[in-house]
Design an enzyme around this catalytic site. Structure first.
Site, mmCIF file in Angstrom:
data_model
loop_
_atom_site.group_PDB
_atom_site.id
_atom_site.type_symbol
_atom_site.label_atom_id
_atom_site.label_comp_id
_atom_site.label_asym_id
_atom_site.label_seq_id
_atom_site.Cartn_x
_atom_site.Cartn_y
_atom_site.Cartn_z
ATOM 1 N N GLU A 169 32.707 56.828 49.161
ATOM 2 C CA GLU A 169 33.002 56.279 50.848
ATOM 3 C C GLU A 169 33.429 58.741 50.803
ATOM 4 O O GLU A 169 34.819 57.941 51.738
ATOM 5 C CB GLU A 169 34.422 56.105 50.638
ATOM 6 N N ASN A 188 41.422 65.070 51.412
ATOM 7 C CA ASN A 188 42.656 64.475 51.690
ATOM 8 C C ASN A 188 41.646 64.262 52.878
ATOM 9 O O ASN A 188 41.917 64.152 53.848
ATOM 10 C CB ASN A 188 43.471 65.709 52.432
ATOM 11 N N HIS A 408 37.943 36.287 50.212
ATOM 12 C CA HIS A 408 38.038 37.190 50.169
ATOM 13 C C HIS A 408 38.730 37.800 47.993
ATOM 14 O O HIS A 408 39.696 37.034 47.769
ATOM 15 C CB HIS A 408 38.758 37.990 50.914
ATOM 16 N N GLU A 410 39.379 40.691 45.942
ATOM 17 C CA GLU A 410 40.104 41.394 45.115
ATOM 18 C C GLU A 410 40.081 41.952 44.113
ATOM 19 O O GLU A 410 40.957 40.517 43.514
ATOM 20 C CB GLU A 410 40.977 42.637 46.662
ATOM 21 N N HIS A 478 32.432 45.032 48.410
ATOM 22 C CA HIS A 478 32.778 46.484 48.829
ATOM 23 C C HIS A 478 33.617 47.264 47.668
ATOM 24 O O HIS A 478 33.660 46.626 46.764
ATOM 25 C CB HIS A 478 33.889 46.525 49.778
ATOM 26 N N GLU A 479 33.477 48.336 47.882
ATOM 27 C CA GLU A 479 33.723 49.359 46.535
ATOM 28 C C GLU A 479 32.989 49.692 45.643
ATOM 29 O O GLU A 479 33.565 49.818 44.105
ATOM 30 C CB GLU A 479 34.643 49.105 46.616
ATOM 31 N N GLU A 497 29.007 47.572 51.247
ATOM 32 C CA GLU A 497 29.755 48.281 51.892
ATOM 33 C C GLU A 497 29.163 49.496 51.375
ATOM 34 O O GLU A 497 27.708 50.034 51.065
ATOM 35 C CB GLU A 497 31.288 48.467 51.875
ATOM 36 N N GLU A 503 36.567 51.227 58.237
ATOM 37 C CA GLU A 503 38.437 50.874 58.148
ATOM 38 C C GLU A 503 39.339 52.847 57.801
ATOM 39 O O GLU A 503 39.781 53.349 58.125
ATOM 40 C CB GLU A 503 38.680 50.227 56.882
#
Length: 699
Positions: A169, A188, A408, A410, A478-479, A497, A503
């Site tokens: 990412e 950062n 969803h 997670e 995602h991830e 993703e 985001e």
């Protein structure tokens, strides 16, 4: 005569030790040979220009067995393959898979182990992999290293992100190859878990442009039961070497013969459009293993998601202060929980009113109070809703409105926990008629010590797709590790993703304007991306005047992304009230398709611009998207992709005269004109801007 006889014998041996093969168009040539110590190596040229100089190949096994030298050639075989196949969902209704193949059968003389190297030469590039046949001296074995090399012909311009075992990412860096240095990037950047493996290690796919204007991309395909390949860069000598992601104890892959490695790919062309439109990665994967694919359908969706990123709502029900040793029934709600029954119904109503297929709800299930950063095994059970989310009521309401719910799940990185609950979760989805799941893998991985890109996790991501297929469910991860074409084999793996998504603009330094012009040349080569475009309120100060963050595009570019960023799963990511505020621009998102008969890449330059036209599946309507980087751009587009002798109404959504991604991002104009296949469109793109066009046939 003896001297002549010796020369002829030498030539004969040299002929056996060397092989050459060309692409079907003969524009690409690959030469293979063994060096004097039996080391396999290859070179690649494109239209007689050097692309890959002499580069060595091989595998090293745990225990000191070297399958990178002391080989002899046992046999060689050439063949040609040409087919046209139909993806379940895709950019094209028909995909041509045409290549010439060379198989080199090798025998390692010291340990008597056989290994084949298989080359496939397409018109857009070269692929090779290692094939370990069933044999007496090789059964179970452990890969300790892979020494595949890519020796470049010069100091190319390169678009790179660091070789991070746990995250892809990152925003891209655009430098010369000689200036690759992961220690110089800004960390950062909003990424929660980082595992950067080296100062000169980068991720594939690696997009490059040479000084003599060749476009070059190094990637991999069909990563199955194997770790992800990163690349070690020798910045002095312009070389790359494969760098496999290790497991918790340092091994790379556990295999059993017969087996194969993933394909290592080298795409090359003097036209950037050939790279970005290539289906080579998909073609290198096995055909679909799902017989009945009628349940796999494209989806456009909205959801309870962006409001959490902008701080309007939260995923958790009670706040982290109430999380410790407290049952959910005893928790005191904060009042900011987004995934309530009432709020979800509001999104369902919006979806039904505007013709969307689905609604995603994040934060619906128990566990969000202390989910992140604790490396905790049992966070979610994937079936228990919060007290203010009535899953049965929501499901029934969605069904009454003709809308599907998207689950969803997670994991908080606790992959073992998801696998233990996977069938129960899928059964719950079937019970409440959820056709698709969005999985998430934020955090450090459990089993502890494993990386997102290791063999264990690659196997997990693929397993979830396979198990979901048993339940006729679609998956959007995602991830995860980045896709390498597995969606051909399991087309229910509808999207992922696996790159820096929208985001990040809400709470970090965001995605620079060139980001979306690079992703189609890198991440999207491996499969569809759930990028979640469609943000209309660009600046986060809209929600909190103290915030400086923003989306680094114009509103018109957000529309164009629905065409340039291919996915059969497309989210209208902004809040319903923002779409109602800009209803005329929202019309494009309502109209644009998500599955296509044909795609035309009209203009392309990585890091600078991209223009794509796509024909709707089964219809005569077309959509066009044009985007640029931080620089404004003017261009003229021929509309010769339209059907001849037919008139179309072109609805053009473009940047306004004073539009600018930073200073005036919501300035847009909409105009309508009549066009034919002989027409030309003049496009004016603002800095960080874009243009979106819908072409509707006039009967």
């Amino acid at each position: 005569m003896k001297k002549l006889h010796y020369i002829l014998l030498f030539i004969s041996i040299g002929t056996i030790q060397a092989q050459s093969i060309q692409s079907p168009s003969k524009s690409i040539t690959l030469d293979f040979k063994l060096s004097q110590n039996g080391k396999p190596n290859y070179t690649v040229t494109y239209k007689n220009k050097p692309v890959i100089l002499e580069s060595f190949l091989g595998i090293k096994l745990k225990g000191g067995i070297d399958l990178a030298s002391n080989f002899k050639i046992e046999d060689t075989k050439k063949s040609t393959f040409n087919e046209t196949w139909q993806p379940v969902l895709g950019e094209q209704a028909n995909i041509v898979n045409h290549y010439n193949e060379l198989t080199i059968s090798l025998s390692q003389t010291k340990v008597n182990i056989k290994m084949n190297i298989v080359f496939r030469i397409f018109d857009e590039g070269v692929a090779f992999r290692y094939d370990f046949p069933k044999q007496q001296n090789l059964n179970y074995f452990i890969i300790s290293d892979e020494v595949s090399e890519f020796n470049l012909a010069g100091d190319n311009k390169v678009f790179w992100i660091p070789g991070d075992f746990d995250s892809n990412e990152y925003a891209y860096n655009e430098t010369l190859f000689s200036n690759i240095n992961t220690e110089k990037i800004d960390l950062n950047n909003g990424i929660g878990v980082k595992s950067i493996s080296g100062k000169y290690t980068v991720q594939s796919p690696l997009m490059m442009k040479s000084a003599n204007n060749l476009y070059l991309n190094i990637f991999e395909a069909a990563v199955v039961n194997y770790p992800v390949m990163h690349l070690d860069a020798d910045v002095t000598n312009f070389k790359l070497k494969s760098h496999l992601v290790p497991n918790a104890i340092g091994d790379k892959a556990y295999l059993q013969a017969p087996c194969v490695s993933p394909w290592r790919t080298i795409m090359v062309s003097d036209d950037a459009r050939d790279i970005v439109s290539s289906k080579m990665i998909l073609n290198l994967n096995d055909p679909s293993k799902i017989d009945d694919t009628s349940w796999i359908k494209p989806m456009k969706y909205v959801g309870v998601w962006w409001e959490m990123h902008v701080g309007k709502a939260t995923w958790d029900y009670a706040g982290s202060q109430n999380a410790q040793n407290t049952s959910v029934n005893d928790m005191k709600p904060t009042g900011k929980h987004g995934a309530t029954t009432a709020n979800t119904k509001r999104y369902i109503d919006f979806a039904a009113k505007n013709g969307f297929d689905g609604v995603l709800v994040e934060g619906w299930n128990v566990g969000w109070e202390d989910w992140f950063g604790n490396w905790k095994e049992e966070v979610f059970d994937f079936v228990t809703p919060y007290p203010d989310f009535n899953i049965a009521e929501v499901s029934a309401y969605a069904k009454s409105k003709g809308v599907k719910m998207i689950m969803h799940s997670e994991t908080s990185g606790s992959v073992a926990n998801l696998e233990r609950h996977l069938d129960r979760s899928f059964e719950n989805m079937k019970k409440y008629d959820y056709p698709a799941v969005k999985t998430g893998y934020v955090g450090r991985i459990i089993p502890r010590g494993e990386f997102h890109d290791g063999q264990t996790m690659v196997n997990h991501f693929n397993f979830v797709a396979r198990r979901a297929a048993d339940y006729k469910l679609m998956v959007n991860s995602h991830e995860s590790s980045r896709p390498t074409g597995y969606s051909r084999t399991y087309p229910n793996y509808i999207a992922a993703e696996a790159a820096r998504g929208t985001e990040f603009n809400a709470w970090s330094n965001g995605n620079p304007p060139m980001h979306e012009t690079i992703l189609p040349f890198t991440r999207l080569l491996g499969g569809p991306m759930d990028y979640t475009p469609g943000i209309f309120e660009i600046k986060m100060s809209h929600y909190d005047v103290s915030k400086k963050e923003q989306v680094h595009t114009t509103l018109a570019k957000q529309l164009a992304l629905y065409v340039t960023m291919y996915s059969p799963l497309q989210m209208a990511a902004d809040l319903p009230e923002n779409y109602e505020k800009y209803a005329d621009a929202f019309q494009f998102i309502k109209d644009v398709a998500a599955d296509w008969d044909e795609s035309k890449y009209l203009e392309a330059e990585p890091g600078d611009y991209l223009t794509v036209a796509r024909k709707t599946k089964g219809k005569e309507s077309w959509f066009l998207g044009a985007i640029t980087d931080e620089n404004p751009r003017k261009t003229e587009i021929k509309l010769d992709f339209l059907m001849p002798n037919k008139k179309y109404k072109a609805i053009i959504y473009q940047d306004g005269k004073t539009a600018d991604w930073k200073n005036n991002p919501i300035n847009y104009e909409i105009k309508t004109m009549q066009v034919t296949s002989k027409s030309k469109l003049k496009l004016v793109l603002a800095a960080g801007g874009g243009t979106a066009v819908s072409f509707v046939p006039i009967n």
